[in-house]
Design a protein around this motif. Structure first.
Motif, PDB file in Angstrom:
ATOM      1  N   UNK A  75       1.942  25.581  10.189  1.00  0.00           N
ATOM      2  CA  UNK A  75       1.406  26.606   9.270  1.00  0.00           C
ATOM      3  C   UNK A  75       2.232  27.500   9.123  1.00  0.00           C
ATOM      4  N   UNK A  76       2.118  28.531  10.522  1.00  0.00           N
ATOM      5  CA  UNK A  76       3.002  29.695  10.423  1.00  0.00           C
ATOM      6  C   UNK A  76       4.242  29.675   9.830  1.00  0.00           C
ATOM      7  N   UNK A  77       4.884  28.458  10.433  1.00  0.00           N
ATOM      8  CA  UNK A  77       6.539  28.863  10.215  1.00  0.00           C
ATOM      9  C   UNK A  77       6.392  27.896   8.344  1.00  0.00           C
ATOM     10  N   UNK A  78       5.655  27.549   7.577  1.00  0.00           N
ATOM     11  CA  UNK A  78       5.655  27.159   6.277  1.00  0.00           C
ATOM     12  C   UNK A  78       5.585  28.285   5.799  1.00  0.00           C
ATOM     13  N   UNK A  79       4.595  29.272   6.326  1.00  0.00           N
ATOM     14  CA  UNK A  79       4.434  30.492   5.324  1.00  0.00           C
ATOM     15  C   UNK A  79       5.693  31.497   5.313  1.00  0.00           C
ATOM     16  N   UNK A  80       5.953  31.094   6.437  1.00  0.00           N
ATOM     17  CA  UNK A  80       7.407  32.609   6.991  1.00  0.00           C
ATOM     18  C   UNK A  80       8.443  32.075   5.472  1.00  0.00           C
ATOM     19  N   UNK A  81       9.059  30.497   6.358  1.00  0.00           N
ATOM     20  CA  UNK A  81      10.051  30.018   5.790  1.00  0.00           C
ATOM     21  C   UNK A  81       9.775  29.186   4.441  1.00  0.00           C
ATOM     22  N   UNK A  82       8.707  28.801   4.257  1.00  0.00           N
ATOM     23  CA  UNK A  82       8.866  28.472   2.836  1.00  0.00           C
ATOM     24  C   UNK A  82       8.148  28.911   1.342  1.00  0.00           C
ATOM     25  N   UNK A  83       6.996  29.568   1.954  1.00  0.00           N
ATOM     26  CA  UNK A  83       6.306  30.764   1.387  1.00  0.00           C
ATOM     27  C   UNK A  83       6.839  31.905   1.253  1.00  0.00           C
ATOM     28  N   UNK A  84       7.759  32.464   2.416  1.00  0.00           N
ATOM     29  CA  UNK A  84       8.374  33.835   2.413  1.00  0.00           C
ATOM     30  C   UNK A  84       7.126  34.658   2.395  1.00  0.00           C
ATOM     31  N   UNK A  85       6.313  34.539   2.726  1.00  0.00           N
ATOM     32  CA  UNK A  85       5.162  35.086   2.975  1.00  0.00           C
ATOM     33  C   UNK A  85       4.942  35.979   4.401  1.00  0.00           C
ATOM     34  N   UNK A  86       3.896  37.588   4.713  1.00  0.00           N
ATOM     35  CA  UNK A  86       4.564  38.109   5.853  1.00  0.00           C
ATOM     36  C   UNK A  86       2.706  37.315   7.074  1.00  0.00           C
ATOM     37  N   UNK A  87       2.367  36.685   6.486  1.00  0.00           N
ATOM     38  CA  UNK A  87       1.510  36.526   7.606  1.00  0.00           C
ATOM     39  C   UNK A  87       1.401  35.761   8.725  1.00  0.00           C
ATOM     40  N   UNK A  88       2.805  35.220   9.532  1.00  0.00           N
ATOM     41  CA  UNK A  88       3.474  35.459  11.179  1.00  0.00           C
ATOM     42  C   UNK A  88       3.716  36.872  11.542  1.00  0.00           C
TER      43      UNK A  88
END
Length: 164
Positions: free
Chosen positions: A143-156
């Motif tokens: 999920x952290x990788x998905x946030x970072x690389x797909x959704x391009x969010x700063x969550x990670x």
């Protein structure tokens, strides 16, 4: 004005990564405990090995640190997930986090009950919950990788750099 902090504190970040490392140690170096547990259940246990003691100490450390982390989370809060994130992903993230907290408490507790009372049912539960914990850690990481690389969010990034 929002009651949620903009980011995680240094303490929250440190606890996250220390607990992660301790859990990794448990997964990678569990052979000594497995051998000791087999000897206990066979009635041939001759005393604690270094591997068994390491497993007990690290497991109890995880328990203490997770309770501390949960207390900090309940007192300070945690940053909100991005508003543009689909509701289903927010629900999965919240469910995964709370399931991780529950398992990070229940796995060491069940292990302690199994070890200190020689309770095979607790040992079986410990094994099942350990496997579920491993799956949830993998889901959390994905999920952290998905946030970072797909959704391009700063969550990670929030779990690396302290926020206000």
């Amino acid at each position: 004005m929002s009651s949620k902090p903009a980011g995680y504190s240094r303490l929250q970040i440190a606890l996250h990564w220390v607990i992660f490392l301790l859990i990794a140690v448990q997964f990678l170096f569990h052979d000594g405990m497995e051998e000791a547990w087999e000897a206990v259940t066979r009635g041939t246990y001759a005393g604690p090995s270094a591997g068994a003691m390491l497993h007990v100490v690290v497991g109890l450390s995880v328990l203490v640190l997770v309770v501390l982390r949960l207390g900090v989370k309940l007192k300070r809060g945690s940053p909100a997930l991005p508003e543009e994130e689909p509701a289903v992903l927010r629900a999965v993230a919240h469910g995964t986090h709370w399931a991780l907290y529950a398992l990070m408490i229940l796995v060491p507790l069940s292990g302690a009950v199994a070890w200190f009372t020689v309770n095979e049912n607790a040992g079986d539960g410990h094994e099942v919950m350990k496997s579920v914990l491993f799956i949830l850690v993998a889901l959390h990481f994905a999920g952290a990788l998905f946030q970072r690389f797909v959704l391009k969010s700063d969550v990670m990034t929030r779990m690396v750099r302290p926020g206000a």
